[in-house]
Scaffold this active site. Sequence first.
Site, PDB file in Angstrom:
ATOM      1  N   SER A   1     -69.260 -49.702 -35.900  1.00 53.96           N
ATOM      2  CA  SER A   1     -68.776 -49.904 -34.588  1.00 53.96           C
ATOM      3  C   SER A   1     -67.425 -50.655 -34.292  1.00 53.96           C
ATOM      4  O   SER A   1     -67.048 -51.510 -35.250  1.00 53.96           O
ATOM      5  CB  SER A   1     -69.979 -50.594 -33.994  1.00 53.96           C
ATOM      6  OG  SER A   1     -69.601 -51.089 -32.654  1.00 53.96           O
TER       7      SER A   1
ATOM      8  N   TYR B   1     -74.672 -58.386 -34.063  1.00 50.08           N
ATOM      9  CA  TYR B   1     -74.451 -57.038 -34.422  1.00 50.08           C
ATOM     10  C   TYR B   1     -72.850 -56.887 -35.171  1.00 50.08           C
ATOM     11  O   TYR B   1     -72.432 -55.922 -35.873  1.00 50.08           O
ATOM     12  CB  TYR B   1     -74.327 -56.315 -32.938  1.00 50.08           C
ATOM     13  CG  TYR B   1     -73.949 -54.761 -32.899  1.00 50.08           C
ATOM     14  CD1 TYR B   1     -74.910 -53.878 -33.269  1.00 50.08           C
ATOM     15  CD2 TYR B   1     -72.972 -54.212 -32.329  1.00 50.08           C
ATOM     16  CE1 TYR B   1     -74.675 -52.592 -33.417  1.00 50.08           C
ATOM     17  CE2 TYR B   1     -72.600 -53.009 -32.138  1.00 50.08           C
ATOM     18  CZ  TYR B   1     -73.559 -52.011 -32.789  1.00 50.08           C
ATOM     19  OH  TYR B   1     -73.219 -50.665 -32.604  1.00 50.08           O
TER      20      TYR B   1
ATOM     21  N   LYS C   1     -72.290 -54.801 -38.423  1.00 51.48           N
ATOM     22  CA  LYS C   1     -71.350 -53.619 -38.373  1.00 51.48           C
ATOM     23  C   LYS C   1     -70.337 -53.885 -39.370  1.00 51.48           C
ATOM     24  O   LYS C   1     -69.565 -52.948 -39.938  1.00 51.48           O
ATOM     25  CB  LYS C   1     -71.219 -53.428 -37.215  1.00 51.48           C
ATOM     26  CG  LYS C   1     -72.362 -52.700 -36.299  1.00 51.48           C
ATOM     27  CD  LYS C   1     -72.921 -51.536 -37.368  1.00 51.48           C
ATOM     28  CE  LYS C   1     -73.685 -50.580 -36.125  1.00 51.48           C
ATOM     29  NZ  LYS C   1     -74.490 -49.850 -37.034  1.00 51.48           N
TER      30      LYS C   1
HETATM   31  N1  LIG Z   1     -73.658 -45.331 -28.668  1.00 48.42           N
HETATM   32  C1  LIG Z   1     -72.260 -46.127 -29.078  1.00 48.42           C
HETATM   33  O1  LIG Z   1     -71.664 -46.151 -28.153  1.00 48.42           O
HETATM   34  C2  LIG Z   1     -72.314 -46.710 -30.364  1.00 48.42           C
HETATM   35  C3  LIG Z   1     -71.247 -47.316 -30.518  1.00 48.42           C
HETATM   36  C4  LIG Z   1     -71.102 -47.922 -31.930  1.00 48.42           C
HETATM   37  C5  LIG Z   1     -71.991 -47.763 -32.897  1.00 48.42           C
HETATM   38  N2  LIG Z   1     -73.204 -47.057 -32.605  1.00 48.42           N
HETATM   39  C6  LIG Z   1     -74.054 -46.903 -33.721  1.00 48.42           C
HETATM   40  O2  LIG Z   1     -74.787 -45.576 -33.542  1.00 48.42           O
HETATM   41  C7  LIG Z   1     -76.143 -45.780 -33.971  1.00 48.42           C
HETATM   42  C8  LIG Z   1     -76.758 -44.791 -33.251  1.00 48.42           C
HETATM   43  O3  LIG Z   1     -77.104 -45.435 -31.926  1.00 48.42           O
HETATM   44  P1  LIG Z   1     -77.134 -44.585 -30.702  1.00 48.42           P
HETATM   45  O4  LIG Z   1     -76.019 -44.816 -29.684  1.00 48.42           O
HETATM   46  O5  LIG Z   1     -77.394 -43.127 -30.912  1.00 48.42           O
HETATM   47  O6  LIG Z   1     -78.581 -45.137 -30.048  1.00 48.42           O
HETATM   48  P2  LIG Z   1     -79.824 -44.891 -29.593  1.00 48.42           P
HETATM   49  O7  LIG Z   1     -80.628 -45.780 -29.072  1.00 48.42           O
HETATM   50  O8  LIG Z   1     -79.674 -43.481 -28.729  1.00 48.42           O
HETATM   51  O9  LIG Z   1     -80.558 -44.048 -30.909  1.00 48.42           O
HETATM   52  C9  LIG Z   1     -80.804 -44.818 -31.879  1.00 48.42           C
HETATM   53  C10 LIG Z   1     -82.121 -44.477 -32.740  1.00 48.42           C
HETATM   54  O10 LIG Z   1     -82.428 -45.376 -33.797  1.00 48.42           O
HETATM   55  C11 LIG Z   1     -83.725 -45.616 -33.758  1.00 48.42           C
HETATM   56  N3  LIG Z   1     -84.035 -46.992 -34.362  1.00 48.42           N
HETATM   57  C12 LIG Z   1     -83.920 -48.088 -33.868  1.00 48.42           C
HETATM   58  N4  LIG Z   1     -84.478 -49.114 -34.801  1.00 48.42           N
HETATM   59  C13 LIG Z   1     -84.939 -48.351 -35.959  1.00 48.42           C
HETATM   60  C14 LIG Z   1     -85.544 -48.625 -36.689  1.00 48.42           C
HETATM   61  N5  LIG Z   1     -85.726 -49.880 -37.298  1.00 48.42           N
HETATM   62  N6  LIG Z   1     -85.952 -47.691 -37.855  1.00 48.42           N
HETATM   63  C15 LIG Z   1     -85.864 -46.513 -37.324  1.00 48.42           C
HETATM   64  N7  LIG Z   1     -85.108 -46.025 -36.345  1.00 48.42           N
HETATM   65  C16 LIG Z   1     -84.700 -47.084 -35.741  1.00 48.42           C
HETATM   66  C17 LIG Z   1     -84.208 -45.761 -32.093  1.00 48.42           C
HETATM   67  O11 LIG Z   1     -85.615 -45.496 -31.845  1.00 48.42           O
HETATM   68  C18 LIG Z   1     -83.231 -44.519 -31.580  1.00 48.42           C
HETATM   69  O12 LIG Z   1     -84.008 -43.407 -31.464  1.00 48.42           O
HETATM   70  C19 LIG Z   1     -76.346 -47.062 -34.197  1.00 48.42           C
HETATM   71  O13 LIG Z   1     -76.097 -47.723 -35.485  1.00 48.42           O
HETATM   72  C20 LIG Z   1     -75.339 -47.835 -33.308  1.00 48.42           C
HETATM   73  O14 LIG Z   1     -75.243 -49.074 -33.582  1.00 48.42           O
HETATM   74  C21 LIG Z   1     -73.399 -46.533 -31.335  1.00 48.42           C
END
Ligand SMILES: NC(=O)c1ccc[n+]([C@@H]2O[C@H](COP(=O)([O-])OP(=O)(O)OC[C@H]3O[C@@H](n4cnc5c(N)ncnc54)[C@H](O)[C@@H]3O)[C@@H](O)[C@H]2O)c1
Length: 275
Positions: free
Chosen positions: A152, A165, A169
């Site tokens: 991120s 976080y 990250k």
């Molecule tokens: N959305 C953003 O803007 C953004 C930005 C930077 C990084 N990210 C990263 O992208 C990745 C996905 O995030 P997202 O935005 O799709 O979120 P989201 O909440 O839509 O999806 C994340 C999924 O991970 C699952 N999860 C959480 N903890 C878990 C665990 N311990 N074991 C197995 N599954 C687990 C959740 O149940 C969920 O279905 C993450 O690593 C997040 O930090 C997202």
Amino acid sequence: MKKLEGKVAIVSGSGRGIGRAIAMKLASEGAKVVVNDLDTAPAEQTVADIKAAGGTALVCAGSVTEDGFAEKFVKTAVDGLGGLDIIVNNAGYTWDNVIQKMTDEQWNAIIDVHLSAPFKILRAAADFIRFNAKKEADAGQEIFRKVVNISSIAGTGGNGGQANYSAAKAGVLGLTMALAKEWGRYKVNVNAVAFALIKTRMTAAAAGGDATIDIAGRKIKSGINPDVLAMMDRMIPLGRAGTPEEAAGAVYLLCTPESNYISGQTLLCGGGFSM
Ligand SMILES: NC(=O)c1ccc[n+]([C@@H]2O[C@H](COP(=O)([O-])OP(=O)(O)OC[C@H]3O[C@@H](n4cnc5c(N)ncnc54)[C@H](O)[C@@H]3O)[C@@H](O)[C@H]2O)c1
């Protein structure tokens, strides 16, 4: 022939959001996919959608932080789908607070899910990868495998209110660079993709700041204030947040043969935004 025909991928946290879009994309390009999520129903839904589109997928539900999960995840791919070529460490959530209010539990939970779990999954895959890479080298073959760790802009530039976080990250970028050096000899491309703002449950507008998500029975505040979201849209050169499909596109690029000579890198997928 599709780009990822014959490849087997594991994608953590692929029941929702970016992980789901990655699993769908890899499957649409011919990869067989092990779908994981903490929540079984969304993981099963991703598998059903991959199958409905003509692909192959299996569920491996459970928390990536559970003891023994990493070994189970790798075994599902190797025994259930016949190999392991692509590892995407994506699962996670945020649990924010300013440092004086951040508990040990909050710190440890976020380090566990975003940093220790990817480490354990990669360690669990090491024997399979080393054994097969040696066999392939002896046969005069050069077969590339792919690791994509999800980071991120909090990890590349830090974010106030997210010490846990941001540290996790940033840590996963260190893991990526170290493993690129360790696994180069096994022809594994180890890279990271760092996202800025992608529209998912994690970043949904939370008016009043009272939205919560359920993480293994624990209610955790989630979402971003709508005013902050609107401000971010204005700061993103491409003018808006990304979609999960656009995010998956960046991960897919690092899984294709065209990226075979790229390793130890972080691809920033943020619509031109960086920090
Ligand atoms: N959305 C953003 O803007 C953004 C930005 C930077 C990084 N990210 C990263 O992208 C990745 C996905 O995030 P997202 O935005 O799709 O979120 P989201 O909440 O839509 O999806 C994340 C999924 O991970 C699952 N999860 C959480 N903890 C878990 C665990 N311990 N074991 C197995 N599954 C687990 C959740 O149940 C969920 O279905 C993450 O690593 C997040 O930090 C997202």
